[in-house]
Design an enzyme around this catalytic site. Structure first.
Site, mmCIF file in Angstrom:
data_model
loop_
_atom_site.group_PDB
_atom_site.id
_atom_site.type_symbol
_atom_site.label_atom_id
_atom_site.label_comp_id
_atom_site.label_asym_id
_atom_site.label_seq_id
_atom_site.Cartn_x
_atom_site.Cartn_y
_atom_site.Cartn_z
ATOM 1 N N ARG A 212 -38.493 -2.271 1.752
ATOM 2 C CA ARG A 212 -38.930 -2.250 3.155
ATOM 3 C C ARG A 212 -38.143 -3.282 3.971
ATOM 4 N NH1 ARG A 212 -44.363 -0.783 0.888
ATOM 5 N NH2 ARG A 212 -44.791 -2.934 0.298
ATOM 6 N N ASP A 250 -47.647 12.112 6.959
ATOM 7 C CA ASP A 250 -48.303 12.219 5.661
ATOM 8 C C ASP A 250 -49.256 13.404 5.733
ATOM 9 O OD1 ASP A 250 -48.702 9.904 3.203
ATOM 10 O OD2 ASP A 250 -50.155 11.534 3.283
ATOM 11 N N SER A 251 -49.468 14.053 4.600
ATOM 12 C CA SER A 251 -50.391 15.192 4.580
ATOM 13 C C SER A 251 -51.846 14.740 4.536
ATOM 14 C CB SER A 251 -50.103 16.088 3.367
ATOM 15 O OG SER A 251 -50.273 15.360 2.161
ATOM 16 N N CYS A 337 -40.642 7.494 -7.994
ATOM 17 C CA CYS A 337 -41.464 6.527 -8.722
ATOM 18 C C CYS A 337 -41.976 7.126 -10.028
ATOM 19 C CB CYS A 337 -42.628 6.039 -7.863
ATOM 20 S SG CYS A 337 -43.798 7.335 -7.400
#
Length: 393
Positions: A212, A250-251, A337
């Site tokens: 980030r 985002d869902s 990930c």
């Protein structure tokens, strides 16, 4: 005294290389009365002690706690937790006034297989991935508070979704030491609400902290898309980096709500940010040539080896969309990930995506998990996070 598990002949070789897992197929027989979660001694076919660890039903039958014949007691937990803390202090992660968000225990990487502990301000969130760690949770929590001193006052135990389903433990999440309603933590001078009650993992993806920060360096004057935004971590850093606009997608409606709360916490009333609850592929299809910087940080596509092939297809398909939609001269931050997806697997999936789009693509950075997520040199499986920063012409 602990009961014994006996190995088949020749099955001690991985343990002689200090690998911390013993698979069920390596076991010849065991003493009667061993229950899941018990501490057991491991004996070779020749009758020699080789390890002590937690027994569990399943493919990984024993997670090794020590290669010395010792007692697993309060002193053991204190010593291991203190070693973990000292490592974080040595790398400047702990005791940093600008950062009270970090991983204190990273399972095998800290010689505590099956245990995760993340620190958020004065609260530690503890997660067990083995029945043995679950059984020892209270003793570990008490040792943790002793070792951490004034740093930690509350311990929240969050293992409902990580313990083996067949163990039938009926585990419920909750505080095992202290209690607090303050869920605000600081990462590199930015503040975040951490949803350890209902959020994924321990409530926040601590492992992307340095990535980030890297994105922040590239965000100035750019239009940024943070896909699979979850808590909005990349979005908050992009805002501080001077992005012209930041869109979070985002869902999950809960994720969008948390992202908006974190943006408001750091940049109240800032109109540069907007969040959308939508499917990633649909959103990318509808927004071509709109963003200078895109983040693709999806949840794990493969949780076991049987899903690897489909996962690689998924990573390729997702990166095709990102590479097709990004502006010329744009930057794509793309991640996996999934532990079973190797660096080469992931890079080949992204290479395939680039070839399918026909765009010129250069790798600027190869990314990984930060130092507070250490990899035990004897357990390379602990290297799970991998990422690329691509320049797309």
């Amino acid at each position: 005294m602990y009961k014994n598990i006996y190995l088949r002949r020749g099955k001690e070789e991985s343990l002689q290389r200090f690998h911390p897992w013993i698979f069920s197929g390596a076991i010849h027989h065991a003493d009667d009365g061993i229950a899941e979660g018990d501490v057991v001694r491991v004996i070779t076919a020749e009758g020699a002690f080789i390890a002590v660890g937690h027994y569990q039903i399943g493919s990984i039958a024993v997670r090794v706690l020590s290669f010395r014949d010792i007692t697993i007691d309060r002193d053991f937990w204190r010593a291991r937790l203190d070693a973990a803390l000292q490592m974080r202090r040595s790398i400047g992660t702990a005791d940093n006034p600008r950062n009270d968000t970090y991983r204190l225990v990273h399972g095998e990487g800290d010689n505590l297989p099956g245990l995760i502990i993340d620190c958020y301000g004065s609260t530690a969130v503890m997660q067990a991935h083995s029945v043995g760690m679950h059984v020892a949770r209270q003793e570990i929590g008490e040792a943790l508070v002793e070792v951490m001193g004034s740093r930690i006052s509350h311990v929240y135990y969050k293992s409902e979704t990580t313990l083996p389903f067949k163990a039938g433990l009926g585990q419920e999440n909750g505080f095992i030491i202290g209690s607090t309603d303050d869920n605000t933590a600081v990462e590199n001078g930015l503040r975040f609400h951490v949803d350890w009650l209902r959020g994924q993992k321990t409530g926040f993806f601590v492992d992307q902290r340095e990535n980030r920060a890297l994105l922040e360096q590239y965000a100035k004057d750019k239009s940024v898309l943070n896909m699979f935004c979850y808590t909005g971590g990349f979005s908050v850093y992009a805002m501080r980096g001077g992005a012209r606009l930041v869109h979070s997608v985002d869902s999950s409606a809960k994720a969008i709500e948390l992202t908006n709360r974190n943006i408001e916490l750091n940049f109240p009333g800032d109109s540069r940010h907007e969040a959308f609850c939508d499917d990633a592929f649909k959103y990318l299809d509808a927004n071509d040539n709109k963003y200078d910087l895109i983040v693709l940080d999806p949840p794990a596509f493969a949780k076991h080896r049987g899903a690897l092939r489909n996962a690689l297809k998924g990573y390729t398909r997702l990166n095709v969309k990102g590479l097709e939609r990004i502006r010329h001269g744009g930057l794509l931050f793309t991640f996996s990930c999934s532990q079973v997806v190797t660096k080469d697997n992931f890079r080949n999936a992204v290479f395939t995506a680039a070839a399918q789009t026909g765009r010129k693509v250069r790798i600027l950075h190869q990314l990984h998990q930060p130092a507070d997520h250490p990899i035990n040199i004897y357990h390379p499986e602990g290297e799970y996070l991998k990422g690329l920063v691509l320049y797309v012409e």
